[in-house]
Design an enzyme around this catalytic site. Structure first.
Site, PDB file in Angstrom:
ATOM      1  CB  CYS A  36      -0.730   0.000   1.118  1.00 40.25           C
ATOM      2  SG  CYS A  36      -2.021  -1.316   1.276  1.00 40.25           S
ATOM      3  N   GLY A  37       0.397   2.320  -0.409  1.00 39.27           N
ATOM      4  CA  GLY A  37       1.077   3.651  -0.073  1.00 39.27           C
ATOM      5  C   GLY A  37       0.300   4.565   0.764  1.00 39.27           C
TER       6      GLY A  37
END
Length: 194
Positions: A12-13
């Protein structure tokens, strides 16, 4: 094949900004640079003069935010954003982060990259104690652990909860009073603060 990824998938970011009147726009731009880390969904929570507001959805960032007018309700001094690649929990709207929790005494936005290896056992324990979960994501476990510490100072609540989770993780939390970041003791998930 119907479920093959279209390109590079990472984890994820997560991107957060504090103390800038353009926080939501900066967060939106930051998420563009992190799009390779998650393509299943995106969301931004903005801390506005009227409290926390959230815009989120399934798909790429450009599909969730189809025009810049969608950032207008999020304008404020802070923002937290997330692009999702699921490693725990299903590909459903309820799991798109940042998760936003509204309590009688405060609102907290929470975004997470990583895996909590003891999430299933913690979730069962919390449910046995009366917790009600709104998602299938392991991220929500941390908020339930934090809220079990109500009455303690905020940082004590957060540290106590973080000591109960195991795995590789990077968390960012947004409150009306600050933007908080935490990584697992071994630093398995990337985090830049500055």
């Amino acid at each position: 094949m119907p479920h093959e990824p279209k390109g590079l998938n990472e984890e994820c970011g997560v991107f957060g900004v504090w103390g800038n009147p353009n926080a939501a726009s900066i967060t939106h731009l930051g998420l563009h640079t992190l799009q390779h880390r998650g393509q299943e969904g995106a969301g931004i929570v903005g801390l506005t003069k009227d409290g926390m507001r959230r815009h989120y959805g399934l798909g790429l960032l450009s599909e969730v935010f189809t025009n810049t007018d969608q950032l207008t309700p999020l304008i404020g001094r802070a923002a937290l954003g997330h692009v999702r690649y699921s490693t725990a929990g299903g590909r459903v709207l309820e799991n798109i982060q940042p998760l936003l929790f509204r309590f009688s005494d405060e609102a907290i936005a929470l975004a997470h990259n990583g895996n909590l290896t003891n999430a299933i056992s913690l979730r069962r324990q919390l449910e046995d104690q009366g917790a009600i979960f709104q998602s299938t994501s392991d991220t929500e476990v941390l908020m339930h652990l934090i809220r079990r510490q109500v009455g303690q100072p905020w940082l004590t609540q957060l540290k106590t909860a973080l000591n109960e989770v195991h795995g590789g993780f990077a968390f960012v939390l947004l409150t009306e009073h600050g933007l908080y970041a935490a990584v697992d003791p071994h630093g398995f998930r990337p985090m830049v603060v500055g």
